[in-house]
Enzyme design. Structure first.
Site, PDB file in Angstrom:
ATOM      1  N   GLY A 263       0.753  -1.250   0.000  1.00 34.54           N
ATOM      2  CA  GLY A 263       0.000   0.000   0.000  1.00 34.54           C
ATOM      3  C   GLY A 263       0.780   1.295   0.000  1.00 34.54           C
ATOM      4  O   GLY A 263       0.180   2.364  -0.173  1.00 34.54           O
TER       5      GLY A 263
ATOM      6  N   GLU B 133       3.850  -6.713   1.572  1.00 36.48           N
ATOM      7  CA  GLU B 133       3.351  -7.101   0.235  1.00 36.48           C
ATOM      8  C   GLU B 133       3.270  -5.895  -0.689  1.00 36.48           C
ATOM      9  O   GLU B 133       2.189  -5.563  -1.182  1.00 36.48           O
ATOM     10  CB  GLU B 133       1.936  -7.688   0.362  1.00 36.48           C
ATOM     11  CG  GLU B 133       1.784  -8.872   1.270  1.00 36.48           C
ATOM     12  CD  GLU B 133       0.319  -9.202   1.562  1.00 36.48           C
ATOM     13  OE1 GLU B 133      -0.581  -8.380   1.267  1.00 36.48           O
ATOM     14  OE2 GLU B 133       0.068 -10.272   2.101  1.00 36.48           O
ATOM     15  N   PRO B 134       4.366  -5.206  -0.933  1.00 37.00           N
ATOM     16  CA  PRO B 134       4.270  -4.036  -1.814  1.00 37.00           C
ATOM     17  C   PRO B 134       4.123  -4.448  -3.275  1.00 37.00           C
ATOM     18  O   PRO B 134       4.742  -5.409  -3.725  1.00 37.00           O
ATOM     19  CB  PRO B 134       5.607  -3.322  -1.591  1.00 37.00           C
ATOM     20  CG  PRO B 134       6.543  -4.389  -1.154  1.00 37.00           C
ATOM     21  CD  PRO B 134       5.738  -5.438  -0.455  1.00 37.00           C
ATOM     22  N   GLY B 135       3.286  -3.744  -3.995  1.00 39.49           N
ATOM     23  CA  GLY B 135       3.158  -3.961  -5.435  1.00 39.49           C
ATOM     24  C   GLY B 135       3.573  -2.693  -6.167  1.00 39.49           C
ATOM     25  O   GLY B 135       4.620  -2.614  -6.793  1.00 39.49           O
ATOM     26  N   ARG B 136       2.728  -1.665  -6.009  1.00 40.84           N
ATOM     27  CA  ARG B 136       2.887  -0.435  -6.775  1.00 40.84           C
ATOM     28  C   ARG B 136       4.261   0.207  -6.608  1.00 40.84           C
ATOM     29  O   ARG B 136       4.850   0.690  -7.571  1.00 40.84           O
ATOM     30  CB  ARG B 136       1.819   0.558  -6.307  1.00 40.84           C
ATOM     31  CG  ARG B 136       1.676   1.782  -7.169  1.00 40.84           C
ATOM     32  CD  ARG B 136       0.734   2.798  -6.517  1.00 40.84           C
ATOM     33  NE  ARG B 136      -0.507   2.273  -6.050  1.00 40.84           N
ATOM     34  CZ  ARG B 136      -1.666   2.330  -6.719  1.00 40.84           C
ATOM     35  NH1 ARG B 136      -1.715   2.918  -7.885  1.00 40.84           N
ATOM     36  NH2 ARG B 136      -2.769   1.823  -6.205  1.00 40.84           N
TER      37      ARG B 136
ATOM     38  N   TYR C 273     -10.150   5.368 -11.819  1.00 42.94           N
ATOM     39  CA  TYR C 273      -9.877   6.015 -10.524  1.00 42.94           C
ATOM     40  C   TYR C 273      -9.610   7.512 -10.669  1.00 42.94           C
ATOM     41  O   TYR C 273      -9.070   8.117  -9.741  1.00 42.94           O
ATOM     42  CB  TYR C 273      -8.636   5.397  -9.858  1.00 42.94           C
ATOM     43  CG  TYR C 273      -8.586   3.892  -9.871  1.00 42.94           C
ATOM     44  CD1 TYR C 273      -9.405   3.127  -9.039  1.00 42.94           C
ATOM     45  CD2 TYR C 273      -7.696   3.218 -10.703  1.00 42.94           C
ATOM     46  CE1 TYR C 273      -9.337   1.738  -9.049  1.00 42.94           C
ATOM     47  CE2 TYR C 273      -7.625   1.835 -10.711  1.00 42.94           C
ATOM     48  CZ  TYR C 273      -8.447   1.109  -9.887  1.00 42.94           C
ATOM     49  OH  TYR C 273      -8.372  -0.256  -9.905  1.00 42.94           O
TER      50      TYR C 273
ATOM     51  N   CYS D 286     -14.795   3.977 -28.092  1.00 43.29           N
ATOM     52  CA  CYS D 286     -16.046   4.705 -28.320  1.00 43.29           C
ATOM     53  C   CYS D 286     -16.794   5.022 -27.038  1.00 43.29           C
ATOM     54  O   CYS D 286     -17.927   4.564 -26.847  1.00 43.29           O
ATOM     55  CB  CYS D 286     -16.909   3.898 -29.270  1.00 43.29           C
ATOM     56  SG  CYS D 286     -16.055   3.675 -30.817  1.00 43.29           S
TER      57      CYS D 286
ATOM     58  N   TYR E 217      -0.531  -1.941 -12.207  1.00 48.27           N
ATOM     59  CA  TYR E 217      -1.962  -1.891 -12.536  1.00 48.27           C
ATOM     60  C   TYR E 217      -2.186  -1.310 -13.938  1.00 48.27           C
ATOM     61  O   TYR E 217      -3.161  -0.620 -14.177  1.00 48.27           O
ATOM     62  CB  TYR E 217      -2.736  -1.135 -11.443  1.00 48.27           C
ATOM     63  CG  TYR E 217      -2.453  -1.685 -10.062  1.00 48.27           C
ATOM     64  CD1 TYR E 217      -2.877  -2.959  -9.721  1.00 48.27           C
ATOM     65  CD2 TYR E 217      -1.711  -0.963  -9.126  1.00 48.27           C
ATOM     66  CE1 TYR E 217      -2.582  -3.502  -8.469  1.00 48.27           C
ATOM     67  CE2 TYR E 217      -1.418  -1.498  -7.872  1.00 48.27           C
ATOM     68  CZ  TYR E 217      -1.856  -2.756  -7.560  1.00 48.27           C
ATOM     69  OH  TYR E 217      -1.563  -3.290  -6.328  1.00 48.27           O
TER      70      TYR E 217
HETATM   71  N1  LLP Z   1      -1.733  -6.858  -0.467  1.00 50.69           N
HETATM   72  C1  LLP Z   1      -3.068  -6.931  -0.642  1.00 50.69           C
HETATM   73  C2  LLP Z   1      -3.843  -7.859   0.177  1.00 50.69           C
HETATM   74  C3  LLP Z   1      -3.690  -6.110  -1.609  1.00 50.69           C
HETATM   75  O1  LLP Z   1      -5.002  -6.185  -1.765  1.00 50.69           O
HETATM   76  C4  LLP Z   1      -2.908  -5.223  -2.392  1.00 50.69           C
HETATM   77  C5  LLP Z   1      -3.519  -4.376  -3.416  1.00 50.69           C
HETATM   78  C6  LLP Z   1      -1.519  -5.207  -2.177  1.00 50.69           C
HETATM   79  C7  LLP Z   1      -0.969  -6.028  -1.213  1.00 50.69           C
HETATM   80  C8  LLP Z   1      -0.604  -4.326  -2.961  1.00 50.69           C
HETATM   81  O2  LLP Z   1      -0.857  -2.973  -2.778  1.00 50.69           O
HETATM   82  P1  LLP Z   1       0.131  -1.874  -3.403  1.00 50.69           P
HETATM   83  O3  LLP Z   1       1.443  -1.965  -2.679  1.00 50.69           O
HETATM   84  O4  LLP Z   1       0.279  -2.161  -4.841  1.00 50.69           O
HETATM   85  O5  LLP Z   1      -0.549  -0.583  -3.172  1.00 50.69           O
HETATM   86  N2  LLP Z   1      -5.926  -1.267  -9.310  1.00 50.69           N
HETATM   87  C9  LLP Z   1      -5.724  -0.246  -8.290  1.00 50.69           C
HETATM   88  C10 LLP Z   1      -4.995  -0.763  -7.086  1.00 50.69           C
HETATM   89  C11 LLP Z   1      -5.645  -1.989  -6.452  1.00 50.69           C
HETATM   90  C12 LLP Z   1      -4.901  -2.511  -5.245  1.00 50.69           C
HETATM   91  C13 LLP Z   1      -5.447  -3.805  -4.804  1.00 50.69           C
HETATM   92  N3  LLP Z   1      -4.769  -4.431  -3.717  1.00 50.69           N
HETATM   93  C14 LLP Z   1      -4.999   0.946  -8.913  1.00 50.69           C
HETATM   94  O6  LLP Z   1      -4.709   0.910 -10.116  1.00 50.69           O
HETATM   95  O7  LLP Z   1      -4.729   1.940  -8.247  1.00 50.69           O
END
Ligand code: LLP
Length: 421
Positions: free
Chosen positions: A239, A275-278, A318, A346, A375
């Site tokens: 997050g 659990e970082p993604g973004r 978003y 369209c 994403y």
């Molecule tokens: N762990 C869990 C349980 C999650 O649900 C998520 C993201 C993450 C980790 C990773 O979060 P991050 O570090 O990436 O913020 N599609 C949306 C974002 C959806 C996030 C869903 N869960 C966007 O484009 O902003």
């Protein structure tokens, strides 16, 4: 910091000119930087130095096998939310003991798949899921390691569609009911409690909500231990937000986030997972697109691109801002013009930006969407029968297509016409 910089007036991805990739693969496409991916992973890994920890990449943000292989090679575990994601992790050689399984709707098939293949832990989100997992594990004669995801009822102060830690959200069990649910877990066969899980939302730009949530988790750890449960692992979710524009206040740094983790839960003697993604993949990717037309509207100019909402849905979904930069660097002091930047799909929602100041661009000019690594490709669709766009990975002065653009024939061949037609 990323590795997409202008050199001698042209945008580069590491040591490769973006225009060279465009000439080779056509537009639109995604391009990722290996150096940026590994740099961002290391920022987290270093920030937790001194604590036993595992950084599990949230592959929902970017799940191309080549990207996963880069991160697994750097030492990342994986956070998966489906059987498909689990198989992606396994396909690049990540062992089960480095894969955590999150998500509110795990099916029996997914439980069987991951229990058979090996899994570090299930982050269980409800009592019915817990009963189902107990039954599946017992039938298989194995024990499923679990944490329970608690919902701390904390406002993450992010976009409503990506906040997960308020009581109105579908995620986790209310923290006030945690003792009861842990007691139930302890009584069920086939489950082994190992810790607690929390994730409050995505694109958080302040530390305070994390702090509130992690303090609650620390208190809960003591309470559950006093109840006799073994709590040896804390999964603190993902997050942490990224800067989507260079002019905005910068979100907190991974080092500050790491210090906060040490301050709030460091004394508990637990192994910590995040659990970082973004933050790992977001600024490690661009989407590159070409101007098809410059159209004069009644009161504005439209820049019509060959990329669209089906390729990058974040602005439509978003209201997200992505910096959009010309691939040829504008001359210093070049005049700026306001454009509505749109795709060819369209519907009016296919708008990337309104009144965006850009240098005057003409047909065939290339533009790059920054911060598109997370994403982006993973949320793409074939809406309007537009084939999924290719993904490219850059490493120093090399680049490779890591997912090819399907041909129209390939796209059409997935449909079947029933014999009665
Ligand atoms: N762990 C869990 C349980 C999650 O649900 C998520 C993201 C993450 C980790 C990773 O979060 P991050 O570090 O990436 O913020 N599609 C949306 C974002 C959806 C996030 C869903 N869960 C966007 O484009 O902003």
């Amino acid at each position: 910091m990323d590795h997409f910089l202008y050199r001698d007036g042209a945008l580069f991805a590491e040591d490769v000119a973006v225009s060279e990739i465009a000439a080779a693969v056509g537009t639109p496409f995604y391009v990722y930087s290996t150096a940026t991916l590994t740099r961002h992973f290391r920022l987290f890994d270093d920030a937790l130095d001194g604590l036993p920890h595992l950084v599990c990449f949230a592959m929902k943000s970017c799940s191309n096998l080549a990207v996963l292989k880069v991160l697994a090679g750097a030492g990342a575990g994986m956070d998966v939310v489906s059987g498909g994601e689990y198989l992606r992790a396994r396909a690049v050689g990540v062992p089960g003991e480095r894969i955590v399984f999150s998500g509110v709707g795990k099916t029996e098939e997914e439980m069987r798949l991951t229990l058979a293949g090996g899994i570090r832990q299930f982050n269980v989100e409800s009592e019915p899921e817990m009963r189902r997992l107990s039954a599946v594990a017992t039938a298989m004669g194995v024990v499923a390691p679990i944490t329970v995801r608690v919902n701390p009822d904390v406002d993450a102060k992010t976009h409503a569609k990506i906040a997960t830690g308020k009581s109105e959200n579908k995620f986790g069990i209310p923290i006030a009911r945690a003792r009861e649910v842990y007691a139930m877990a302890a009584a069920l066969p086939g489950l082994k409690i190992i810790g607690i899980d929390v994730h409050i939302g995505s694109q958080l730009t302040e530390l305070a909500p994390f702090e509130a949530a992690y303090q609650k988790v620390a208190e809960l750890t003591e309470v559950l231990r006093a109840d006799g449960h073994e709590i040896s692992r804390l999964d603190l979710g993902g997050g942490l937000g990224i800067p989507y524009t260079r002019s905005n206040d910068a979100p907190p740094l991974p080092t500050e986030y790491g210090d906060l983790i040490k301050r709030t839960v460091g004394h508990l003697g637990c192994e910590v997972e995040i659990e970082p993604g973004r933050l790992i993949s977001g600024n490690a990717g661009l989407m590159v697109s070409k101007v098809v037309y410059v159209k004069e509207g009644a009161d504005r100019q439209f820049l019509i691109l060959d990329g669209a909402m089906n390729d990058l849905i974040r602005p439509a979904m978003y209201d997200a801002w992505h910096d959009i930069v010309p691939v040829i660097e504008p001359a210093p002091g070049a005049e700026q013009v306001a454009f509505d930047i749109v795709g060819p799909v369209c519907e009016s929602g296919d708008t990337f930006a309104k009144g965006r100041l850009m240098p005057q661009l003409g047909e065939d000019a290339l533009v790059a969407f920054r911060s598109a690594g997370a994403y982006g490709a993973v949320m793409a669709s074939e809406y309007n029968s537009r084939p999924l766009i290719p993904e490219v990975l850059v490493h120093g002065d090399q680049f490779a297509v890591i997912r090819a653009r399907p041909t129209f024939d390939e796209m059409l061949s997935r449909d079947t016409i029933p014999s009665w037609l």
